[in-house]
Design a protein around this motif. Structure first.
Motif, PDB file in Angstrom:
ATOM      1  N   ASN A  25     -98.237 -61.689 -43.924  1.00  0.00           N
ATOM      2  CA  ASN A  25     -97.462 -62.576 -43.164  1.00  0.00           C
ATOM      3  C   ASN A  25     -98.490 -63.263 -42.050  1.00  0.00           C
ATOM      4  OD1 ASN A  25     -94.342 -61.757 -43.414  1.00  0.00           O
ATOM      5  ND2 ASN A  25     -95.734 -59.899 -43.584  1.00  0.00           N
ATOM      6  N   ALA A  26     -98.691 -64.724 -42.322  1.00  0.00           N
ATOM      7  CA  ALA A  26     -99.610 -65.202 -41.373  1.00  0.00           C
ATOM      8  C   ALA A  26     -98.952 -65.864 -40.040  1.00  0.00           C
ATOM      9  CB  ALA A  26    -100.416 -66.346 -42.215  1.00  0.00           C
ATOM     10  N   THR A  28     -99.359 -68.908 -37.401  1.00  0.00           N
ATOM     11  CA  THR A  28    -100.190 -69.557 -36.603  1.00  0.00           C
ATOM     12  C   THR A  28     -99.640 -70.483 -35.620  1.00  0.00           C
ATOM     13  OG1 THR A  28     -99.734 -71.344 -38.601  1.00  0.00           O
ATOM     14  CG2 THR A  28    -101.273 -69.898 -39.255  1.00  0.00           C
ATOM     15  N   ALA A 517    -104.582 -68.468 -43.671  1.00  0.00           N
ATOM     16  CA  ALA A 517    -103.126 -68.850 -43.860  1.00  0.00           C
ATOM     17  C   ALA A 517    -102.764 -69.048 -45.158  1.00  0.00           C
ATOM     18  CB  ALA A 517    -102.600 -69.897 -42.695  1.00  0.00           C
ATOM     19  N   ALA A 520    -101.161 -66.227 -47.367  1.00  0.00           N
ATOM     20  CA  ALA A 520     -99.930 -65.422 -46.885  1.00  0.00           C
ATOM     21  C   ALA A 520     -98.686 -65.463 -47.998  1.00  0.00           C
ATOM     22  CB  ALA A 520     -99.581 -66.104 -45.572  1.00  0.00           C
ATOM     23  N   ARG A 522     -95.805 -65.034 -46.479  1.00  0.00           N
ATOM     24  CA  ARG A 522     -94.766 -65.810 -45.591  1.00  0.00           C
ATOM     25  C   ARG A 522     -95.573 -66.380 -44.502  1.00  0.00           C
ATOM     26  NH1 ARG A 522     -89.275 -63.243 -44.575  1.00  0.00           N
ATOM     27  NH2 ARG A 522     -89.095 -64.036 -46.413  1.00  0.00           N
ATOM     28  N   HIS A 523     -95.456 -67.458 -44.067  1.00  0.00           N
ATOM     29  CA  HIS A 523     -96.203 -68.294 -43.056  1.00  0.00           C
ATOM     30  C   HIS A 523     -95.260 -68.732 -42.012  1.00  0.00           C
ATOM     31  CE1 HIS A 523     -99.423 -71.666 -42.338  1.00  0.00           C
ATOM     32  NE2 HIS A 523     -98.941 -71.094 -41.190  1.00  0.00           N
ATOM     33  N   ARG A 547     -95.356 -76.372 -45.028  1.00  0.00           N
ATOM     34  CA  ARG A 547     -96.489 -75.418 -44.854  1.00  0.00           C
ATOM     35  C   ARG A 547     -97.802 -76.244 -44.969  1.00  0.00           C
ATOM     36  NH1 ARG A 547     -97.891 -70.168 -48.731  1.00  0.00           N
ATOM     37  NH2 ARG A 547     -99.461 -69.273 -47.350  1.00  0.00           N
TER      38      ARG A 547
END
Length: 581
Positions: A25-26, A28, A517, A520, A522-523, A547
């Motif tokens: 999981n990223a 940002t 990222a 990932a 999930r972002h 994304r």
């Protein structure tokens, strides 16, 4: 794994929910959007220190809630601990955690629907989550933490050896301290022993018995009132025998009851109710007979013996003398004597005992030295394996010529610490551990804090974590901008390593690098909302076009640039191929 995290009233975050997934999981977002508050929230949820300064004035309290799903052997262990503490685990193996912090600094914790000490959240967190950030980099630079890290890596058999060493070391130190104290305070011990001996001699002469005071008090009551007691018992016995004026042919109470019983039994066939009454009369006759017999026995034993009464007075006076000096009652005096005997044994400074203690000290010292040597050898072997694996990981993190060395050094003795045959031993053995970095061939091996730049330190930390992950550890790993100071190909390699970790662990990474990222599963993006009077932030999941736009923003600050989006889509495609490969 942590399935969901809800944060309310913390920093710039008003109310937001992070729905997390297995894998990577990223998280940002722009600088100042509140990414750090996510990690702060995680820290609070798992027992971290509460900072009232981060609580929003409205509503005046911060709440962090999380749903943790527990699986496998570790899950069973944590579930059992929570259940034992009174919490409830859902049928699907998930448990709700909650932490509330008010603007006044008050803190409350809930686990499984029950109010718990904050320490319970810490206990759960230590087993299920490991957070790595800038502070953790500073932590692992400490020698004690480096030693603890190597011991964890070495495996369960090594940890058993370490525990055996610690038990032996504790016993040895106890004997060393005891022997030194006996020798140093011999005069004071001797004086205390004399006083205890005098007290014990006095108590032994009197020889008090448990419960004796109550028994003597009851006997004095009987002897002092013997005539009154005799008169009462005699009158009662005469009444049961037919009365004071009874003649020889006067029936006694037992005979009268027997006559009543027979009369009733005769009519029992006509009315069973009289049969039941006859049985009760028989019981009364038996009871009267027993009482008459006991009254006769009581009268025969009742004696107004003046000599016995005087002896009891003297005995009670002797007991009172003891209770004035040693305790409130006789049972307390007996307990004081037991404690005094134990203390006398501890105060012994005889040559024979000192010699025995010295022999025990030498025996335990040899044992400690043996275990310390085995521990050092085990650490050296584990250090070699650890160094090789971390160096391999560094090669994949764009540091192909760098090497990490774990050096096992002889420990330096602390102040007032005993030494065994020039071996400085401590609670964790006779070793100091130092992680050194050889930045390139020919470069000196320098301690990590001296030989690594910020970017290199981040990569070394990640390499160490990758190696640790292969040896077990918590199922959820959190990385808070450990990629600081890194870019280019090294950033791609960091993303690749985190993705590899995510195959066996849940990974949460707060990052400013699009290369990371992109890997990932999930972002999540933390975004500011400046539409109202107060700036707030929220978190949303981005997919597909959104994304790519977020990665384009991270790449060049141009989320709507066609070139930036194309570059982002290419980065996503590369990451997807890497993860599938």
């Amino acid at each position: 794994m942590l399935e969901e995290l809800r944060i309310t009233g913390l920093g710039v975050i008003d109310d937001t929910t992070l729905r997390l997934t297995t894998g990577m999981n990223a998280i940002t977002g722009e600088t100042g959007a509140g990414k750090t508050m996510v990690v702060t929230g995680l820290g609070l949820l798992f027992g971290g220190r509460a900072d009232a300064g981060r609580v929003r004035a409205d509503p005046g309290r911060a709440v962090v809630e999380g749903r943790l799903r527990l699986e496998g052997r570790l899950g069973d262990s944590v579930q059992t601990r929570i259940s034992d503490a009174g919490g409830e685990v859902d049928d699907d193996g998930s448990v709700l955690l909650s932490r509330t912090v008010t603007i006044e600094g008050r803190s409350r914790a809930h686990v499984g629907g029950r109010s718990m000490p904050v320490a319970m959240l810490s206990e759960v967190g230590e087993q299920v989550v490991a957070v790595h950030g800038q502070q953790d980099q500073l932590r692992i630079l400490r020698p004690a933490e480096q030693r603890a890290s190597l011991d964890r890596y070495a495996g369960p058999e090594h940890e058993k050896l370490l525990e055996t060493y610690r038990e032996s070391y504790t016993q040895w130190r106890a004997v060393v301290d005891d022997l030194a104290d006996r020798r140093r305070n011999a005069r004071e011990r001797s004086q205390e022993a004399d006083l205890l001996t005098l007290g014990l001699d006095e108590i032994t002469r009197v020889d008090p018995q448990p419960g004796e005071e109550d028994e003597l008090r009851a006997e004095v009551q009987r002897l002092e009132h013997a005539e009154g007691l005799r008169t009462a018992a005699a009158l009662a016995a005469q009444a049961l025998a037919g009365g004071v004026e009874a003649a020889d042919d006067t029936p006694d109470a037992a005979q009268l009851l027997s006559t009543a019983r027979r009369t009733l039994e005769a009519q029992a066939p006509t009315d069973p109710a009289l049969g039941e009454l006859a049985a009760r009369v028989e019981e009364a006759a038996t009871l009267v007979s027993d009482v008459s017999s006991e009254l006769s026995s009581y009268l025969s034993q009742l004696d107004a013996d003046p000599a016995r009464l005087e002896a009891i007075y003297e005995r009670r006076a002797a007991l009172r003398a003891l209770t004035r000096k040693y305790a409130d009652d006789v049972d307390g005096v007996i307990a004081w004597a037991e404690h005094a005997r134990t203390r006398l044994a501890a105060l012994d400074t005889s040559d024979e005992l000192l010699e025995e203690l010295d022999k025990e000290r030498l025996r335990l010292a040899a044992q400690v030295a043996e275990f310390a040597g085995r521990l050092s050898a085990a650490r050296a072997e584990a250090a070699g394996r650890f160094s090789e694996q971390v160096s391999v990981e560094l090669a994949g993190l764009a540091m192909p010529h760098a090497r990490v060395e774990i050096v096992v050094l002889a420990r330096s003795a602390g102040r007032d610490e005993p030494v065994i045959d020039a071996l400085a031993v401590g609670p964790d053995g006779a070793d100091d551990i130092e992680i050194r970095l050889i930045a390139h061939p020919g470069a000196p091996a320098l301690p990590l804090q001296k030989g690594a730049s910020g970017g290199e330190l981040s990569r070394v930390m990640l390499a160490i974590e990758v190696v640790f992950a292969g040896a077990g550890g918590p199922p959820t790993l959190v990385f808070d901008e450990v990629d600081a100071g890194v870019g280019g190909q090294a950033a791609v390699e960091i993303g690749r390593r985190l993705a590899r970790l995510a195959r066996t662990h849940q990974v949460l990474v707060v990052t400013h690098l699009p290369q990371v990222a992109a890997f990932a599963d999930r972002h999540l993006v933390v975004a500011k909302d400046t539409g109202g009077a107060i700036t707030t932030s929220g978190v949303k999941i981005v997919e597909e076009t959104d994304r790519a736009r977020e990665l384009a923003r991270m790449l060049a600050g141009l989320p709507d640039s066609d070139l930036g989006i194309a570059h982002a889509e290419e980065l996503l495609a590369v990451a997807d191929r890497e993860k599938r490969g």
